[in-house]
Design a protein around this motif. Structure first.
Motif, mmCIF file in Angstrom:
data_model
loop_
_atom_site.group_PDB
_atom_site.id
_atom_site.type_symbol
_atom_site.label_atom_id
_atom_site.label_comp_id
_atom_site.label_asym_id
_atom_site.label_seq_id
_atom_site.Cartn_x
_atom_site.Cartn_y
_atom_site.Cartn_z
ATOM 1 N N THR A 20 0.825 3.304 9.196
ATOM 2 C CA THR A 20 0.137 1.730 8.531
ATOM 3 C C THR A 20 0.052 0.995 9.676
ATOM 4 O O THR A 20 -0.959 0.158 9.951
ATOM 5 C CB THR A 20 0.741 1.516 7.404
ATOM 6 O OG1 THR A 20 0.941 2.272 6.355
ATOM 7 C CG2 THR A 20 0.424 0.149 6.948
ATOM 8 N N PHE A 61 -2.797 1.661 12.081
ATOM 9 C CA PHE A 61 -4.198 1.187 11.534
ATOM 10 C C PHE A 61 -4.306 -0.275 11.557
ATOM 11 O O PHE A 61 -5.514 -0.663 11.723
ATOM 12 C CB PHE A 61 -4.593 1.879 10.252
ATOM 13 C CG PHE A 61 -4.741 3.370 10.505
ATOM 14 C CD1 PHE A 61 -6.332 3.840 10.840
ATOM 15 C CD2 PHE A 61 -4.028 4.304 10.054
ATOM 16 C CE1 PHE A 61 -6.633 5.131 10.962
ATOM 17 C CE2 PHE A 61 -4.494 5.902 10.136
ATOM 18 C CZ PHE A 61 -5.738 5.999 10.579
ATOM 19 N N ALA A 62 -3.142 -0.880 10.876
ATOM 20 C CA ALA A 62 -3.101 -2.413 11.226
ATOM 21 C C ALA A 62 -3.466 -2.777 12.476
ATOM 22 O O ALA A 62 -4.361 -3.876 12.663
ATOM 23 C CB ALA A 62 -1.873 -2.754 10.494
ATOM 24 N N VAL A 105 -7.097 1.219 6.342
ATOM 25 C CA VAL A 105 -6.146 -0.008 5.969
ATOM 26 C C VAL A 105 -5.939 0.091 4.494
ATOM 27 O O VAL A 105 -4.464 -0.085 4.254
ATOM 28 C CB VAL A 105 -6.648 -1.047 6.812
ATOM 29 C CG1 VAL A 105 -5.475 -2.344 6.513
ATOM 30 C CG2 VAL A 105 -6.759 -1.037 8.277
ATOM 31 N N CYS A 159 -3.911 2.583 2.944
ATOM 32 C CA CYS A 159 -2.574 2.319 3.539
ATOM 33 C C CYS A 159 -2.060 1.605 2.488
ATOM 34 O O CYS A 159 -0.857 1.769 1.796
ATOM 35 C CB CYS A 159 -2.388 1.762 4.812
ATOM 36 S SG CYS A 159 -2.675 3.035 6.116
ATOM 37 N N THR A 195 -0.219 -4.891 6.838
ATOM 38 C CA THR A 195 -1.543 -5.134 6.823
ATOM 39 C C THR A 195 -2.105 -6.517 6.499
ATOM 40 O O THR A 195 -3.166 -7.001 6.747
ATOM 41 C CB THR A 195 -2.124 -4.247 5.835
ATOM 42 O OG1 THR A 195 -1.849 -4.847 4.563
ATOM 43 C CG2 THR A 195 -1.635 -2.960 5.844
#
Length: 852
Positions: A171, A174-175, A199, A202, A215
């Motif tokens: 996570t 991707f964040a 995102v 996630c 996120t």
């Protein structure tokens, strides 16, 4: 070791191929020590040269070594030290160079290996952060983006595995990618939609809610950019994703479901986890606000309403007074409505008219009732524009005062406050019924809730016609006075502090009424609120006289008197003689600084030149101030400043206003010499608040010896500068000549030994002002102070070098540089020395004396 060259080659040769981990550890530490080391005994030039030799000139060689090692074997490609070392060298090696080597593939592949996963995540996130300047990193992003998207299947894989750390790691990747490339996401919404969906995935798969917070920053930054008109196409593209995000957030807002039948403890006794969850919900509420800006408030609210309706249609028939099935699924959308309340316009006419009737029928479950009341409290501004919905909501809120849960009662009190504040006009005709309700619940509430419900009631009273203000004021406050007098009698006869605190709490309620009931009355007419203040002033004076040793009571009484002045200003003039007498006698008898705090309000509101203030009244107020000042100086004569920090702070804050509004009188007063002596004594303290107040006063005071005093009285000419007579400037110069050396000595001593860090700037600011008035004399005083420092605490010649530099800057007129020189010297001195245990010797302060 400046002479050591070929560091990498010699280290690698010395350790050999068998010590690969040692080499990697050495390579990892090298950039950290060179760039962050705190004990490097090199000059700035030597350090810059050595940094270039060790890091910049070796970057290409290190990259080649790391790439070669990553390809040497499967175990090497899974070695976490490889990625830790790569992360460390990203300070010197451009990301563009790494992504074009097999080393980048190794980093991506390491995400599939447990042993290297964490180190690979750190490395990849560091690389992503280095591409934030997207215009400069376009080629790098084109290489990295497909590889980042290729690991998206790992989201589902790691969520299914139950490995929380692994899921948080993926996570985070991707964040971080979303945060780094948010501009590209907005520019190319079609191409980068896959990253935004990753995102969101996630967030959706985070059943334990441990990773979703990673996120939040991405969603905020994406909202910030796509709500700009320039990126309107991106807003349309991502609208559907933000809509799904709202559903995800509402689902995650749900309380956990207990495993057993006991719903009173949802976190198995873990109070820290419960508090963490509460805080976490408010963070998710911020994300919901972001969604409102992207897809409109109406659409977001409709999702909450749909969730509420879904629960009603599914479970409402099964709910009873003792059991509400799946209440978590109803409480979460209620919380979401509360969170989004700030975003809703009072003119909203689509969703709220549908949902308000549903909320007031929520079952009598503690969590549900609490959240429903708090949600209604968020929409009181809307209710003020839709009066047809007021009565059901008010009935629902007032019923909450009878709930067995303290949380629900507290929520009801808070909601009542907002209803009274925002709907005062609608409730003005119900003021008598509200009084009956107010009286019935007041004594059942804790102090905080009492204050909140009182504020709501006071706002309704404030909306009455002028001829009703006095009777309504009396109707609401007379019972409070009776309760207070009863508690005061009990406290006077008893010995516990609880009685004193009860009296103080009732005084607080009176003050709330005075703060909020401020009717507009012309200066020629009697103010009905002042009329009631006149009624209760003898009661307050009696309590102050009888509780001279109770700080809570005295502080609340002074607060009440202060707000009488601030709320009614010149209308309070008939009460001034009595009020001044009480403030003067109270300060003299109790030595409590709160009386000076209340005096300050009188000083400001009745200053010379204020509108509707008679000059005779202003002169009388100044005499009253001098009376308080003399009383303070006598107290300072009797007690050391260490025993009076709060009183000293209040006195010098009073003086700051006195110098602003009465400088013509104060600067020529014979009290000034004694006040400055008291300020020098106050500078021996170590607490920041009184020191700050004293230093601010000194700077304001001495500024009247310059051409730019710190005054609020400006003239509307071209210069917009206050006019200061030569008589005042001369008076200040004479005072500087008589006591300036002592002030300089105390400030320099404080800056070198005991001033808190926050006071250093203020201390040097006073010195700067003194340099403007008498530069040569202040140079001599500073030199004299430094000559008194303990032997051996200053290097040979250091004082002379400092004073030569100071003298040079003074001659040049560059006083700002003088301030920097003194601050640098005192900071350096503090690092090298501590105050001697045996005292400061000749720098010790003398005791303040006053015989007036």
């Amino acid at each position: 070791m400046l002479e050591w060259e070929n560091v990498l080659g010699q280290t690698a040769s010395a350790l050999g191929n068998a010590a690969v981990d040692c080499i990697l550890e050495f390579l990892k530490i090298l950039p950290e020590e060179v760039t962050e080391g705190r004990k490097i005994n090199l000059t700035e030039e030597e350090l810059a040269t050595r940094t270039q030799e060790l890091l910049e000139q070796n970057a290409a060689q290190v990259l080649a070594m790391l790439t070669q090692f990553s390809q040497s074997s499967a175990s090497a490609a899974a070695n976490p030290r490889l990625f830790e070392c790569t992360t460390s060298w990203l300070r010197e090696i451009p990301v563009a160079d790494i992504v074009r080597t097999p080393l980048f593939d190794t980093v991506i592949n390491a995400l599939s290996i447990d042993a290297s996963f964490d180190a690979a995540v750190d490395c990849l996130c560091t690389m992503l952060r280095d591409t934030r300047e997207v215009d400069e990193s376009l080629e790098v992003i084109q290489i990295m983006y497909p590889r980042i998207l290729s690991i998206r299947p790992k989201i589902a894989e790691m969520a299914a595995s139950g490995d929380l750390n692994a899921f948080k790691g993926i996570t985070r990747v991707f964040a971080e990618a979303g945060e780094a490339w948010v501009v590209m996401i907005a520019r190319l919404p079609v191409e980068f939609r896959g990253l935004v969906e990753a995102v969101l995935e996630c967030c959706t798969r985070d059943q334990d809610r441990d990773a979703i917070a990673l996120t939040f920053l991405f969603w905020y930054e994406l909202k910030q950019i796509i709500t700009l008109e320039k990126y309107k196409p991106a807003r349309s593209t991502y609208g559907e994703i933000f809509g799904r995000l709202v559903d995800v957030m509402i689902k995650h807002l749900e309380y956990p479901t207990p495993e057993g039948p006991d719903e009173s403890d949802l976190f198995d006794g873990d109070r820290e986890q419960e508090e963490k969850f509460r805080e976490f919900r408010h963070q998710m509420g911020d994300v919901l606000k972001d969604c409102c800006e992207v897809i409109t408030v109406t659409e977001c609210l409709s999702k909450s309403v749909n969730s509420i309706r879904k629960w009603i249609s599914t479970y409402s028939s099964q709910a009873t007074d003792t059991m509400v099935p799946h209440w978590q699924e109803l409480e979460a959308p209620l919380f979401s409505m509360r969170a989004m309340g700030r975003m809703v316009s009072p003119e909203e006419n689509t969703i709220l008219p549908q949902v308000i009737p549903l909320i007031v029928q929520i079952p009598n479950h503690a969590k549900l009732r609490f959240q429903a009341i708090m949600a209604l409290a968020r929409y009181t501004d809307w209710t003020s524009q839709h009066p047809e919905f007021l009565q059901p909501q008010l009935n629902f809120v007032t019923a909450g005062f009878n709930h067995s849960s303290g949380e629900v009662v507290g929520a009801a009190a808070l909601a009542f406050k907002f209803f009274g504040t925002d709907c005062r006009i609608l409730l003005r005709s119900h003021v008598n019924e509200l009084h009956n309700f107010y009286e019935s619940v007041l004594d059942k509430l804790p102090p905080l809730s009492q204050a909140e419900i009182t504020e709501g009631a006071a706002c309704v009273v404030s909306a009455q016609d002028i001829d009703q203000i006095y009777p309504m004021f009396k109707l609401y406050c007379d019972p409070i006075i009776k309760r207070m007098m009863s508690c005061a009698n009990d406290a006077k006869n008893g010995s516990s502090d609880s009685g004193n605190l009860a009296v103080a709490d009732y005084l607080q309620l009176l003050t709330i009424f005075i703060q909020n009931i401020q009717p507009y009355v012309s200066p020629e007419e009697e103010n009905p609120a002042v009329r009631y203040c006149q009624d209760i002033l003898p009661v307050l004076s009696t309590i102050a006289d009888n509780f001279r040793n109770s700080t809570p009571i005295l502080e609340r009484i002074c607060r009440c008197w202060r707000y009488m002045v601030l709320s009614y200003r010149t209308a309070i003039t008939p009460l001034l003689p009595t009020l001044a007498t009480q403030l003067a006698s109270g300060f003299e008898n109790t030595r409590q600084g709160c009386f000076l705090w209340a005096t300050d309000s009188v000083l400001r509101e009745f200053a010379i030149g204020q509108e509707w203030v008679d000059p005779t009244t202003s002169r009388a107020v100044y005499k009253f101030f001098e009376q308080q000042a003399v009383a303070f100086l006598r107290i300072m004569n009797d007690l050391p400043p260490q025993d009076l920090p709060d009183v000293i702070e209040d006195f010098f804050r009073l003086l700051i206003d006195a110098i602003i509004y009465y400088h013509q009188q104060l600067l020529l007063s014979p009290l000034c010499q004694h006040i400055l002596s008291a300020s020098a004594s106050a500078l021996t303290l170590q607490q920041a608040p009184p020191l700050t107040a004293a230093l601010h006063f000194l700077r304001d005071f001495f500024s009247y010896g310059t051409d730019h005093p710190n005054s609020s009285n400006f003239y509307h000419d071209d210069s917009s500068q206050p006019q200061i007579s030569s008589q005042l400037q001369q008076a200040v110069e004479e005072l500087v000549g008589s006591i300036g050396e002592t002030i300089v000595q105390r400030i320099m001593t404080g800056m070198m030994f005991h001033f808190p860090r926050d006071c250093i700037q203020d201390g040097s600011g006073v010195l700067l002002t003194l340099f403007e008035i008498k530069p040569r004399e202040v140079v001599a005083w500073v030199r004299a102070t430094l000559s008194m420092l303990p032997a051996g605490s200053v290097k040979v010649g250091e004082t002379d070098r400092l004073m030569d530099a100071v003298g040079e800057k003074v001659q040049m007129g560059d006083l700002r540089k003088v301030r920097v020189l003194l601050q640098d010297f005192t900071n350096s001195y503090r690092r090298r020395n501590v105050a001697p245990r045996e005292g400061l010797g000749r720098l010790e302060a003398t005791r303040f004396r006053f015989s007036g």
